[in-house]
Design a protein around this motif. Structure first.
Motif, PDB file in Angstrom:
ATOM      1  N   MET A   1     -85.076 -23.388  57.487  1.00  0.00           N
ATOM      2  CA  MET A   1     -84.518 -22.170  58.034  1.00  0.00           C
ATOM      3  C   MET A   1     -83.199 -22.194  58.445  1.00  0.00           C
ATOM      4  SD  MET A   1     -86.766 -20.002  59.251  1.00  0.00           S
ATOM      5  CE  MET A   1     -87.587 -18.968  60.154  1.00  0.00           C
ATOM      6  N   PHE A   2     -82.834 -20.809  58.368  1.00  0.00           N
ATOM      7  CA  PHE A   2     -81.186 -20.607  58.464  1.00  0.00           C
ATOM      8  C   PHE A   2     -80.949 -20.997  59.914  1.00  0.00           C
ATOM      9  CE2 PHE A   2     -82.267 -16.841  55.813  1.00  0.00           C
ATOM     10  CZ  PHE A   2     -81.697 -17.366  54.589  1.00  0.00           C
ATOM     11  N   PRO A   3     -79.788 -21.529  59.940  1.00  0.00           N
ATOM     12  CA  PRO A   3     -78.885 -21.886  61.351  1.00  0.00           C
ATOM     13  C   PRO A   3     -78.867 -20.270  61.947  1.00  0.00           C
ATOM     14  CG  PRO A   3     -77.566 -22.586  59.684  1.00  0.00           C
ATOM     15  CD  PRO A   3     -78.653 -21.908  59.039  1.00  0.00           C
ATOM     16  N   VAL A   4     -78.774 -20.264  63.343  1.00  0.00           N
ATOM     17  CA  VAL A   4     -78.860 -18.874  63.997  1.00  0.00           C
ATOM     18  C   VAL A   4     -77.639 -18.170  63.708  1.00  0.00           C
ATOM     19  CG1 VAL A   4     -78.650 -18.077  66.456  1.00  0.00           C
ATOM     20  CG2 VAL A   4     -80.018 -20.214  65.894  1.00  0.00           C
ATOM     21  N   GLU A   6     -76.136 -18.014  60.674  1.00  0.00           N
ATOM     22  CA  GLU A   6     -76.391 -17.581  59.267  1.00  0.00           C
ATOM     23  C   GLU A   6     -77.435 -16.518  59.505  1.00  0.00           C
ATOM     24  OE1 GLU A   6     -77.628 -19.413  55.127  1.00  0.00           O
ATOM     25  OE2 GLU A   6     -76.447 -20.736  56.478  1.00  0.00           O
ATOM     26  N   LEU A   7     -78.479 -16.607  60.308  1.00  0.00           N
ATOM     27  CA  LEU A   7     -79.669 -15.894  60.295  1.00  0.00           C
ATOM     28  C   LEU A   7     -79.133 -14.428  60.743  1.00  0.00           C
ATOM     29  CD1 LEU A   7     -82.486 -15.287  59.856  1.00  0.00           C
ATOM     30  CD2 LEU A   7     -82.943 -16.221  62.397  1.00  0.00           C
ATOM     31  N   ALA A   8     -78.079 -14.432  61.650  1.00  0.00           N
ATOM     32  CA  ALA A   8     -77.565 -13.112  62.385  1.00  0.00           C
ATOM     33  C   ALA A   8     -76.828 -12.358  61.335  1.00  0.00           C
ATOM     34  CB  ALA A   8     -76.670 -13.286  63.295  1.00  0.00           C
ATOM     35  N   MET A   9     -76.390 -13.155  60.108  1.00  0.00           N
ATOM     36  CA  MET A   9     -75.856 -12.246  59.174  1.00  0.00           C
ATOM     37  C   MET A   9     -76.558 -12.167  57.898  1.00  0.00           C
ATOM     38  SD  MET A   9     -72.928 -11.451  60.551  1.00  0.00           S
ATOM     39  CE  MET A   9     -72.119 -10.924  59.132  1.00  0.00           C
ATOM     40  N   SER A  10     -77.936 -12.074  57.941  1.00  0.00           N
ATOM     41  CA  SER A  10     -78.696 -12.031  56.666  1.00  0.00           C
ATOM     42  C   SER A  10     -79.099 -10.631  56.690  1.00  0.00           C
ATOM     43  CB  SER A  10     -79.833 -12.957  56.982  1.00  0.00           C
ATOM     44  OG  SER A  10     -80.649 -12.550  58.205  1.00  0.00           O
ATOM     45  N   LEU A  11     -79.583 -10.111  55.478  1.00  0.00           N
ATOM     46  CA  LEU A  11     -80.053  -8.920  55.187  1.00  0.00           C
ATOM     47  C   LEU A  11     -81.724  -9.289  55.385  1.00  0.00           C
ATOM     48  CD1 LEU A  11     -78.709  -8.038  51.772  1.00  0.00           C
ATOM     49  CD2 LEU A  11     -77.940  -7.248  53.869  1.00  0.00           C
ATOM     50  N   GLN A  12     -82.317  -8.093  56.132  1.00  0.00           N
ATOM     51  CA  GLN A  12     -83.750  -8.325  56.581  1.00  0.00           C
ATOM     52  C   GLN A  12     -84.301  -7.073  55.645  1.00  0.00           C
ATOM     53  OE1 GLN A  12     -84.330  -8.330  60.722  1.00  0.00           O
ATOM     54  NE2 GLN A  12     -86.482  -8.739  60.518  1.00  0.00           N
ATOM     55  N   ILE A  13     -85.410  -7.317  54.733  1.00  0.00           N
ATOM     56  CA  ILE A  13     -86.089  -6.464  53.961  1.00  0.00           C
ATOM     57  C   ILE A  13     -87.702  -6.598  54.720  1.00  0.00           C
ATOM     58  CG2 ILE A  13     -87.037  -5.913  51.696  1.00  0.00           C
ATOM     59  CD1 ILE A  13     -84.429  -6.949  50.748  1.00  0.00           C
ATOM     60  N   PRO A  14     -88.016  -5.317  55.081  1.00  0.00           N
ATOM     61  CA  PRO A  14     -89.330  -5.534  55.815  1.00  0.00           C
ATOM     62  C   PRO A  14     -90.536  -5.402  54.743  1.00  0.00           C
ATOM     63  CG  PRO A  14     -88.594  -3.252  55.885  1.00  0.00           C
ATOM     64  CD  PRO A  14     -87.289  -4.046  55.121  1.00  0.00           C
ATOM     65  N   CYS A  15     -91.469  -6.157  55.273  1.00  0.00           N
ATOM     66  CA  CYS A  15     -92.927  -6.100  54.858  1.00  0.00           C
ATOM     67  C   CYS A  15     -94.000  -4.982  55.296  1.00  0.00           C
ATOM     68  CB  CYS A  15     -93.733  -7.481  54.587  1.00  0.00           C
ATOM     69  SG  CYS A  15     -95.192  -7.464  53.869  1.00  0.00           S
ATOM     70  N   GLY A  66     -89.195 -14.144  57.779  1.00  0.00           N
ATOM     71  CA  GLY A  66     -89.060 -14.040  59.304  1.00  0.00           C
ATOM     72  C   GLY A  66     -90.521 -14.079  60.144  1.00  0.00           C
ATOM     73  N   ASP A  67     -90.209 -14.015  61.193  1.00  0.00           N
ATOM     74  CA  ASP A  67     -91.497 -14.171  62.005  1.00  0.00           C
ATOM     75  C   ASP A  67     -92.645 -12.902  61.866  1.00  0.00           C
ATOM     76  OD1 ASP A  67     -91.156 -16.492  62.887  1.00  0.00           O
ATOM     77  OD2 ASP A  67     -89.991 -15.833  64.769  1.00  0.00           O
ATOM     78  N   ASP A  68     -91.945 -11.793  61.565  1.00  0.00           N
ATOM     79  CA  ASP A  68     -92.227 -10.499  61.422  1.00  0.00           C
ATOM     80  C   ASP A  68     -92.725 -10.213  59.674  1.00  0.00           C
ATOM     81  OD1 ASP A  68     -89.945 -10.255  60.257  1.00  0.00           O
ATOM     82  OD2 ASP A  68     -89.600  -8.382  61.333  1.00  0.00           O
ATOM     83  N   PHE A  69     -92.678 -11.273  58.972  1.00  0.00           N
ATOM     84  CA  PHE A  69     -92.975 -11.389  57.596  1.00  0.00           C
ATOM     85  C   PHE A  69     -91.936 -10.783  56.717  1.00  0.00           C
ATOM     86  CE2 PHE A  69     -97.665 -11.487  59.106  1.00  0.00           C
ATOM     87  CZ  PHE A  69     -97.450 -12.849  58.975  1.00  0.00           C
ATOM     88  N   SER A  70     -90.657 -10.418  57.080  1.00  0.00           N
ATOM     89  CA  SER A  70     -89.680  -9.612  56.395  1.00  0.00           C
ATOM     90  C   SER A  70     -89.061 -10.914  55.614  1.00  0.00           C
ATOM     91  CB  SER A  70     -88.760  -8.988  57.370  1.00  0.00           C
ATOM     92  OG  SER A  70     -88.109 -10.056  58.460  1.00  0.00           O
ATOM     93  N   LEU A  71     -88.221 -10.417  54.552  1.00  0.00           N
ATOM     94  CA  LEU A  71     -87.576 -11.352  53.667  1.00  0.00           C
ATOM     95  C   LEU A  71     -86.291 -11.221  54.140  1.00  0.00           C
ATOM     96  CD1 LEU A  71     -87.267 -13.046  51.266  1.00  0.00           C
ATOM     97  CD2 LEU A  71     -86.535 -10.792  49.977  1.00  0.00           C
TER      98      LEU A  71
END
Length: 152
Positions: A1-4, A6-15, A66-71
């Motif tokens: 898993m990403f560090p917190v 790094e996670l905040a600076m990621s792109l989130q693509i929804p499923c 992600g927890d919501d299944f997003s990439l």
């Protein structure tokens, strides 16, 4: 898993799939869709009950789910962002496999929500700094030694 951070600076693509209520899905898989050949390149798969992630060789361990299944794609990823991503949600036997494509608008720069927030915060900070400087430069400077003693 990403560090917190790094996670905040990621792109989130929804499923964006319509999940059936009460179904315990087993796996989710994310792919890049190659439009010229209509083929898929596997990126990452998550075993939902075990909460374990499996990376495809081509993905170079740079993707997460992600927890919501997003990439989640880290901003500093060396992977090239493609135009279409596909998620597949795998249910138990007897239910339909759910699929959803997410098309990134052509000609648009893909910026994550945290990145937009940081940009707006920076603009606000610069504007506030300019406003403060403007406030102090408009005040007249009065030297006390120029005033007659009777006026003090």
């Amino acid at each position: 898993m990403f560090p917190v951070a790094e996670l905040a600076m990621s792109l989130q693509i929804p499923c964006k799939v319509q999940m059936e209520e009460g179904v315990q899905y087993r796996k989710i898989t994310w792919y890049k869709v190659i439009t010229t050949s209509n083929s898929l390149i596997g990126l990452v798969m998550k075993d939902i009950p075990k909460n374990s992630t499996i990376f495809y060789k081509i993905a170079n361990n740079s993707y997460q789910i992600g927890d919501d299944f997003s990439l989640l794609i880290p901003q500093d990823s060396t992977e090239q962002v493609c135009e279409i991503y596909r998620c597949s949600l795998w249910p138990p036997v007897g239910h339909r496999i759910l699929k959803s494509d997410y098309r990134i608008p052509q000609g648009h720069i893909l910026i994550s929500v945290p990145a937009v927030f940081l940009i707006l915060l920076s603009v606000f900070a610069i504007a506030l700094k300019y406003k403060r400087r403007e406030k102090y430069t408009k005040m007249p400077v009065i030297s006390a030694y120029l005033l007659p003693i009777s006026n003090l």
